[in-house]
Design an enzyme around this catalytic site. Structure first.
Site, mmCIF file in Angstrom:
data_model
loop_
_atom_site.group_PDB
_atom_site.id
_atom_site.type_symbol
_atom_site.label_atom_id
_atom_site.label_comp_id
_atom_site.label_asym_id
_atom_site.label_seq_id
_atom_site.Cartn_x
_atom_site.Cartn_y
_atom_site.Cartn_z
ATOM 1 N N HIS A 35 0.871 -1.184 0.000
ATOM 2 C CA HIS A 35 0.000 0.000 0.000
ATOM 3 C C HIS A 35 0.916 1.244 0.000
ATOM 4 O O HIS A 35 1.804 1.365 -0.845
ATOM 5 C CB HIS A 35 -0.917 -0.106 1.226
ATOM 6 C CG HIS A 35 -2.091 0.829 1.264
ATOM 7 N ND1 HIS A 35 -2.470 1.626 0.219
ATOM 8 C CD2 HIS A 35 -2.990 1.095 2.270
ATOM 9 C CE1 HIS A 35 -3.549 2.335 0.559
ATOM 10 N NE2 HIS A 35 -3.872 2.031 1.815
ATOM 11 N N HIS A 92 -1.800 -2.324 -9.770
ATOM 12 C CA HIS A 92 -2.833 -1.742 -8.916
ATOM 13 C C HIS A 92 -4.063 -2.634 -8.940
ATOM 14 O O HIS A 92 -4.395 -3.197 -9.979
ATOM 15 C CB HIS A 92 -3.216 -0.331 -9.392
ATOM 16 C CG HIS A 92 -3.931 0.442 -8.339
ATOM 17 N ND1 HIS A 92 -5.298 0.375 -8.172
ATOM 18 C CD2 HIS A 92 -3.464 1.273 -7.376
ATOM 19 C CE1 HIS A 92 -5.636 1.147 -7.153
ATOM 20 N NE2 HIS A 92 -4.553 1.702 -6.648
ATOM 21 N N ASP A 142 2.898 5.575 -6.571
ATOM 22 C CA ASP A 142 4.118 5.557 -5.761
ATOM 23 C C ASP A 142 5.398 5.474 -6.580
ATOM 24 O O ASP A 142 6.486 5.586 -6.025
ATOM 25 C CB ASP A 142 4.068 4.366 -4.793
ATOM 26 C CG ASP A 142 3.005 4.550 -3.724
ATOM 27 O OD1 ASP A 142 2.862 5.695 -3.254
ATOM 28 O OD2 ASP A 142 2.331 3.576 -3.360
HETATM 29 N N1 CMC Z 1 5.531 -6.924 -10.086
HETATM 30 C C1 CMC Z 1 5.450 -8.154 -10.649
HETATM 31 N N2 CMC Z 1 4.301 -8.860 -10.748
HETATM 32 C C2 CMC Z 1 3.191 -8.299 -10.243
HETATM 33 C C3 CMC Z 1 3.197 -7.018 -9.636
HETATM 34 C C4 CMC Z 1 4.439 -6.336 -9.584
HETATM 35 N N3 CMC Z 1 4.503 -5.128 -9.024
HETATM 36 N N4 CMC Z 1 1.945 -6.708 -9.215
HETATM 37 C C5 CMC Z 1 1.177 -7.755 -9.539
HETATM 38 N N5 CMC Z 1 1.923 -8.715 -10.159
HETATM 39 C C6 CMC Z 1 1.431 -9.987 -10.697
HETATM 40 C C7 CMC Z 1 1.154 -10.978 -9.570
HETATM 41 O O1 CMC Z 1 2.279 -11.781 -9.321
HETATM 42 C C8 CMC Z 1 -0.012 -11.770 -10.126
HETATM 43 O O2 CMC Z 1 0.485 -12.705 -11.030
HETATM 44 P P1 CMC Z 1 -0.260 -14.148 -11.188
HETATM 45 O O3 CMC Z 1 -1.637 -13.826 -11.700
HETATM 46 O O4 CMC Z 1 0.588 -14.870 -12.176
HETATM 47 O O5 CMC Z 1 -0.291 -14.754 -9.839
HETATM 48 C C9 CMC Z 1 -0.797 -10.738 -10.921
HETATM 49 O O6 CMC Z 1 0.153 -9.723 -11.302
HETATM 50 C C10 CMC Z 1 -1.928 -10.090 -10.125
HETATM 51 O O7 CMC Z 1 -1.380 -9.603 -8.915
HETATM 52 P P2 CMC Z 1 -2.168 -9.565 -7.542
HETATM 53 O O8 CMC Z 1 -1.186 -9.525 -6.423
HETATM 54 O O9 CMC Z 1 -3.207 -10.632 -7.519
HETATM 55 O O10 CMC Z 1 -2.893 -8.156 -7.689
HETATM 56 P P3 CMC Z 1 -3.551 -7.349 -6.526
HETATM 57 O O11 CMC Z 1 -4.622 -6.539 -7.126
HETATM 58 O O12 CMC Z 1 -3.920 -8.263 -5.408
HETATM 59 O O13 CMC Z 1 -2.354 -6.420 -5.977
HETATM 60 C C11 CMC Z 1 -0.825 -4.655 -5.736
HETATM 61 C C12 CMC Z 1 -2.175 -5.095 -6.298
HETATM 62 C C13 CMC Z 1 -0.702 -3.145 -5.857
HETATM 63 C C14 CMC Z 1 -0.742 -5.022 -4.241
HETATM 64 C C15 CMC Z 1 0.309 -5.362 -6.510
HETATM 65 O O14 CMC Z 1 0.262 -4.983 -7.868
HETATM 66 C C16 CMC Z 1 1.694 -5.074 -5.929
HETATM 67 O O15 CMC Z 1 2.119 -5.771 -5.004
HETATM 68 N N6 CMC Z 1 2.412 -4.024 -6.449
HETATM 69 C C17 CMC Z 1 3.673 -3.625 -5.898
HETATM 70 C C18 CMC Z 1 3.443 -2.795 -4.641
HETATM 71 C C19 CMC Z 1 2.930 -1.406 -4.972
HETATM 72 O O16 CMC Z 1 3.429 -0.713 -5.848
HETATM 73 N N7 CMC Z 1 1.918 -0.961 -4.193
HETATM 74 C C20 CMC Z 1 1.321 0.381 -4.329
HETATM 75 C C21 CMC Z 1 -0.083 0.315 -4.838
HETATM 76 S S1 CMC Z 1 -0.716 1.907 -5.372
HETATM 77 C C22 CMC Z 1 -0.744 2.930 -3.984
HETATM 78 C C23 CMC Z 1 -1.451 2.417 -2.802
HETATM 79 O O17 CMC Z 1 -2.392 1.631 -2.865
HETATM 80 O O18 CMC Z 1 -1.074 2.837 -1.725
#
Ligand code: CMC
Length: 429
Positions: A267, A308, A365
């Site tokens: 987050h 996201h 971010d």
């Molecule tokens: N790098 C590599 N792979 C990724 C990433 C990433 N940053 N984000 C998602 N994926 C992949 C993930 O491994 C999954 O692959 P698979 O379907 O093969 O298992 C797929 O994309 C879907 O990911 P998810 O974790 O199910 O997606 P989510 O909606 O649950 O998570 C997220 C969203 C923001 C937590 C995630 O994209 C992430 O961890 N990003 C990096 C951390 C980040 O930048 N966070 C800030 C978010 S924006 C500001 C805020 O909210 O505060």
């Protein structure tokens, strides 16, 4: 309003149920499943709440497919270009843009509450000098409940708005005090002749021995970042604030919970993690290696600042921040090799099938840390900056929830533990 129903049929019992479809003013139609357990005896399973609307709200609208973000109907691009943080805070809290006199009265009220009780500083000085400021923020903001609990009438709308404005006003003062404790500098009191962003910069960086000139480029950049981070509908920290708020807890306790939720690297903590990641990458030659690691299912590494839950096209805040980061570096006459590294990382990732197929784009971010760094804000304070801005969203959502009849938030579970078994005395196990 419900204009049609979806009929679901239970194949095992042959029973069917009409579920009303709720339509907001915008966004996807949503099934109202409240009657499901009582009628058919089913709960719904939605880990991570990707398909679940937890409330109705009039505050912020996101269309993740189109990359749209609007506060109270106003596009984020227009607010970023034409408004300022105080006006945006008023808009989020009260629902309309203020008139000249309304804004003046609001700013007056905020400045009335920028100071904190002197006793609060003893909490701050109790922390070790290298405590993480987010840990300090969660503790110190939570302790505000101890200062205001008895005087707070949770049933009074006036009191609710007052505590909302107190939090907006005091958050920068507490944040700067946490930073100054780390630096070993004396507390800087809020200078109420300055605007919100200027006042924060003054409390952060002024020292008693020197005149502190506020750089208008820095103040404008900070104001922009505060606008972009102010609210984002039912994200993890806001949902936390609402969940804690649904129990009737003191509002300062609710916001302290929101701060803790924001701190996680998935987050708001991602802004700090992005700079750590860029440090680890080091130089351009390593970008490909880190992109490969992000794609490797056996490697827990993710590209921080990418992806996201809601945006599946682009994050409109990231597009604004990317341009602003260039402008700030140029206006301050500095360059940052990490900016070039970030651009290269974005370029390579956006051309890669993995990121294209999974619709992973830079989020808010990804570039914000580069601006904070250019303004002299230390990395450990990045998520605190996010918290200062998001406080406006948290308190607006908390007020909205408190002003409408709300049931306690209480999700259910699919139980997978042991079925009933008899207790065995310790000697017989
Ligand atoms: N790098 C590599 N792979 C990724 C990433 C990433 N940053 N984000 C998602 N994926 C992949 C993930 O491994 C999954 O692959 P698979 O379907 O093969 O298992 C797929 O994309 C879907 O990911 P998810 O974790 O199910 O997606 P989510 O909606 O649950 O998570 C997220 C969203 C923001 C937590 C995630 O994209 C992430 O961890 N990003 C990096 C951390 C980040 O930048 N966070 C800030 C978010 S924006 C500001 C805020 O909210 O505060």
């Amino acid at each position: 309003m419900s204009d049609h129903h979806v009929i679901i049929k239970d194949q095992s019992s042959g029973q069917s149920l009409e579920l009303p479809v709720i339509r907001g003013t915008e966004g996807e139609p949503t099934l109202d499943i409240k009657s499901l357990p009582a009628s058919l005896g089913y709960f719904t399973y939605d880990p991570g709440f990707s398909s679940t609307a937890s409330c109705t709200s009039d505050i912020t609208f996101i269309d993740g497919g189109q990359g749209i973000l609007r506060y109270r109907g106003y596009p984020i691009e227009q607010l970023a270009e034409k408004s300022d943080f105080s006006e945006v805070a008023y808009l989020l809290l009260y629902g309309e843009l203020p008139s000249v006199s309304e804004l003046a009265a609001y700013n007056d009220e905020i400045t009335n509450h920028t100071m904190v009780h002197e006793q609060l500083n003893t909490f701050i000085s109790g922390f070790h000098y290298d405590a993480h400021p987010m840990a300090m923020m969660a503790g110190v903001v939570g302790s505000l409940a101890a200062f205001y609990h008895d005087k707070m009438d949770m049933d009074s709308s006036e009191h609710r708005f007052l505590s909302a404005k107190r939090m907006i006003a005091k958050m920068p003062t507490i944040a700067a005090a946490c930073f100054r404790h780390h630096m070993g500098w004396p507390t800087a009191y809020p200078k109420n002749s300055l605007n919100f962003a200027e006042r924060f910069l003054h409390m952060m960086f002024s020292v008693p021995t020197e005149n502190y000139e506020i750089d208008p480029v820095a103040a404008k950049a900070l104001d922009l970042l505060f606008i972009l981070h102010a609210d984002h509908e039912q994200n993890a920290s806001t949902s936390t604030v609402r969940l804690v708020g649904s129990t009737g807890a003191n509002p300062y306790a609710c916001i302290a919970a929101g701060i803790s939720a924001l701190w996680g690297p998935a987050h708001g903590g991602a802004n700090e993690s992005v700079i750590n990641m860029l440090n680890d990458i080091g130089d351009m030659s390593q970008v490909g290696k880190f992109v490969a690691r992000a794609k490797d299912r056996d490697d827990p590494f993710r590209l921080m600042g990418f992806g996201h839950r809601v945006y599946k096209n682009f994050d409109p805040r990231a597009s604004i921040i990317r341009v602003a980061a260039h402008e700030v570096l140029q206006a301050l006459g500095t360059s940052d090799p990490q900016m070039d590294l970030a651009l290269e990382l974005e370029r390579i990732a956006l051309e890669d099938d993995y990121f294209i197929e999974k619709k992973l784009y830079p989020n808010v971010d990804f570039y914000s840390g580069i601006i904070y760094k250019a303004l002299g804000i230390p990395m450990s304070m990045f998520t605190v900056m996010f918290a200062i801005a998001r406080t406006v969203g948290w308190v607006s959502q908390w007020v909205e929830q408190s002003e409408t009849p709300t049931r306690i938030g209480r999700p259910r579970q699919v139980y997978n533990g042991p079925s009933e078994r008899d207790y065995v005395p310790i000697k017989s196990r």
